[in-house]
Scaffold this motif. Structure first.
Motif, mmCIF file in Angstrom:
data_model
loop_
_atom_site.group_PDB
_atom_site.id
_atom_site.type_symbol
_atom_site.label_atom_id
_atom_site.label_comp_id
_atom_site.label_asym_id
_atom_site.label_seq_id
_atom_site.Cartn_x
_atom_site.Cartn_y
_atom_site.Cartn_z
ATOM 1 N N ALA A 114 19.868 35.459 53.027
ATOM 2 C CA ALA A 114 21.330 35.460 53.149
ATOM 3 C C ALA A 114 21.907 34.499 52.107
ATOM 4 O O ALA A 114 21.392 33.393 51.944
ATOM 5 C CB ALA A 114 21.740 35.019 54.553
ATOM 6 N N ARG A 145 26.106 39.458 43.704
ATOM 7 C CA ARG A 145 27.029 39.782 44.804
ATOM 8 C C ARG A 145 28.454 39.372 44.444
ATOM 9 O O ARG A 145 29.410 39.981 44.906
ATOM 10 C CB ARG A 145 26.648 39.023 46.070
ATOM 11 N N GLY A 153 27.878 40.493 61.724
ATOM 12 C CA GLY A 153 27.053 39.311 61.949
ATOM 13 C C GLY A 153 26.519 39.254 63.363
ATOM 14 O O GLY A 153 26.152 38.196 63.857
ATOM 15 N N HIS A 184 23.728 31.898 57.273
ATOM 16 C CA HIS A 184 24.161 31.642 55.906
ATOM 17 C C HIS A 184 24.042 30.196 55.486
ATOM 18 O O HIS A 184 23.952 29.907 54.299
ATOM 19 C CB HIS A 184 25.587 32.171 55.693
ATOM 20 N N ALA A 190 16.516 34.876 55.703
ATOM 21 C CA ALA A 190 16.201 36.240 55.276
ATOM 22 C C ALA A 190 16.939 36.610 53.997
ATOM 23 O O ALA A 190 17.335 37.754 53.801
ATOM 24 C CB ALA A 190 16.523 37.239 56.388
HETATM 25 C C1 HEC Z 1 21.550 37.307 61.407
HETATM 26 C C2 HEC Z 1 21.850 36.603 60.196
HETATM 27 C C3 HEC Z 1 23.235 36.779 59.597
HETATM 28 C C4 HEC Z 1 24.442 36.558 60.210
HETATM 29 C C5 HEC Z 1 24.720 36.088 61.624
HETATM 30 C C6 HEC Z 1 25.440 36.841 59.214
HETATM 31 N N1 HEC Z 1 24.853 37.203 58.028
HETATM 32 FE FE1 HEC Z 1 25.781 37.682 56.324
HETATM 33 N N2 HEC Z 1 24.018 38.179 55.471
HETATM 34 C C7 HEC Z 1 22.786 37.995 56.051
HETATM 35 C C8 HEC Z 1 21.771 38.467 55.139
HETATM 36 C C9 HEC Z 1 20.262 38.462 55.400
HETATM 37 C C10 HEC Z 1 22.438 38.942 54.016
HETATM 38 C C11 HEC Z 1 21.835 39.575 52.761
HETATM 39 C C12 HEC Z 1 21.683 41.067 53.061
HETATM 40 C C13 HEC Z 1 21.067 41.859 51.925
HETATM 41 O O1 HEC Z 1 21.598 41.832 50.826
HETATM 42 O O2 HEC Z 1 20.073 42.540 52.205
HETATM 43 C C14 HEC Z 1 23.856 38.728 54.246
HETATM 44 C C15 HEC Z 1 24.833 39.062 53.333
HETATM 45 C C16 HEC Z 1 26.167 38.708 53.479
HETATM 46 C C17 HEC Z 1 27.193 38.922 52.499
HETATM 47 C C18 HEC Z 1 27.011 39.591 51.139
HETATM 48 C C19 HEC Z 1 27.201 41.078 51.349
HETATM 49 C C20 HEC Z 1 26.983 41.914 50.100
HETATM 50 O O3 HEC Z 1 27.597 43.003 50.068
HETATM 51 O O4 HEC Z 1 26.187 41.529 49.256
HETATM 52 C C21 HEC Z 1 28.349 38.432 53.009
HETATM 53 C C22 HEC Z 1 29.725 38.427 52.349
HETATM 54 C C23 HEC Z 1 28.049 37.936 54.319
HETATM 55 N N3 HEC Z 1 26.720 38.132 54.582
HETATM 56 C C24 HEC Z 1 28.984 37.389 55.160
HETATM 57 C C25 HEC Z 1 28.741 37.098 56.492
HETATM 58 C C26 HEC Z 1 29.770 36.695 57.413
HETATM 59 C C27 HEC Z 1 31.239 36.521 57.058
HETATM 60 C C28 HEC Z 1 29.167 36.517 58.609
HETATM 61 C C29 HEC Z 1 29.812 36.090 59.906
HETATM 62 C C30 HEC Z 1 30.855 36.930 60.390
HETATM 63 C C31 HEC Z 1 27.751 36.805 58.437
HETATM 64 N N4 HEC Z 1 27.534 37.158 57.139
HETATM 65 C C32 HEC Z 1 26.785 36.696 59.410
HETATM 66 C C33 HEC Z 1 22.531 37.480 57.301
HETATM 67 C C34 HEC Z 1 23.503 37.183 58.247
#
Ligand code: HEC
Length: 167
Positions: free
Chosen positions: A111, A122, A145, A104, A109
């Motif tokens: 994020a 979002r 995550g 993030h 990708a």
């Molecule tokens: C491996 C990479 C990766 C990790 C590690 C990761 N994320 Fe994400 N996250 C993404 C990606 C890529 C998206 C967008 C996904 C999509 O919309 O297709 C995303 C989307 C989100 C969203 C938006 C979700 C939505 O419903 O639109 C939130 C909130 C979020 N992440 C929180 C977190 C939190 C909190 C953590 C740690 C606990 C975390 N992410 C760890 C890659 C990651």
């Protein structure tokens, strides 16, 4: 008359004896044939069952396999139990830094980062829905995550941390 009787008896008796002998040989031959047609490889399941029956009723409780060793083994098994990440800490910032930042911070990708304009619509989602996305995974984001030992509360704390920081 009596002599005639004896002869008949002896003849019949001999026939019966011979018939029994033939019958005996037949039984032996049939048994041999059946025996040879059997698959004599012991099945793996049967082998395992035999080995289990051969196990000692109780292990030797001394030395290498003794009480201390058994306790060490039990302790190792207990620590191998799945534990909650970061000792259960709900410090959202710490969890974000250690788990979520990898993707993030840089927006890997697609994020969303801590910059508001990367979030798009979002931000219209409910907090609960955002948390559910992280718990279940979304697109390139693996469930929790990628840290399956994060509890729901810990995920919620890190999402709250992100929502607080967005600017
Ligand atoms: C491996 C990479 C990766 C990790 C590690 C990761 N994320 Fe994400 N996250 C993404 C990606 C890529 C998206 C967008 C996904 C999509 O919309 O297709 C995303 C989307 C989100 C969203 C938006 C979700 C939505 O419903 O639109 C939130 C909130 C979020 N992440 C929180 C977190 C939190 C909190 C953590 C740690 C606990 C975390 N992410 C760890 C890659 C990651």
């Amino acid at each position: 008359m009596s002599e005639e009787h004896d002869r008949i008896f002896i003849r019949n008796f001999s026939i019966v004896i011979v018939a029994l002998m033939v019958f005996t040989v037949l039984i032996v031959l049939v048994a041999l044939a059946i025996h040879q047609s059997q698959d004599r490889e012991p099945s793996a399941a049967r082998q395992a069952a035999v080995e289990e029956r051969l196990q000692p009723l109780a292990g030797v409780y001394a030395g290498e396999t003794g009480r201390a060793a058994a306790q060490a083994e039990a302790a190792a098994a207990a620590t191998a139990e799945p534990q909650v990440a970061f000792d259960g800490s709900t410090d959202g910032g710490m969890i974000y830094d250690r788990v979520c930042a990898a993707c993030h911070d840089a927006g890997v990708a697609g994020a969303p980062t801590l910059a508001r304009d990367t979030w798009g619509d979002r931000l219209d989602k409910d907090r609960e829905d955002l948390i559910a996305s992280v718990i279940n995974g979304l697109g390139a984001m693996p469930p929790r995550g990628g840290r399956n030992d994060l509890s729901d509360e810990q995920v919620a704390a890190s999402v709250d941390y992100m929502l607080d920081r967005i600017e």
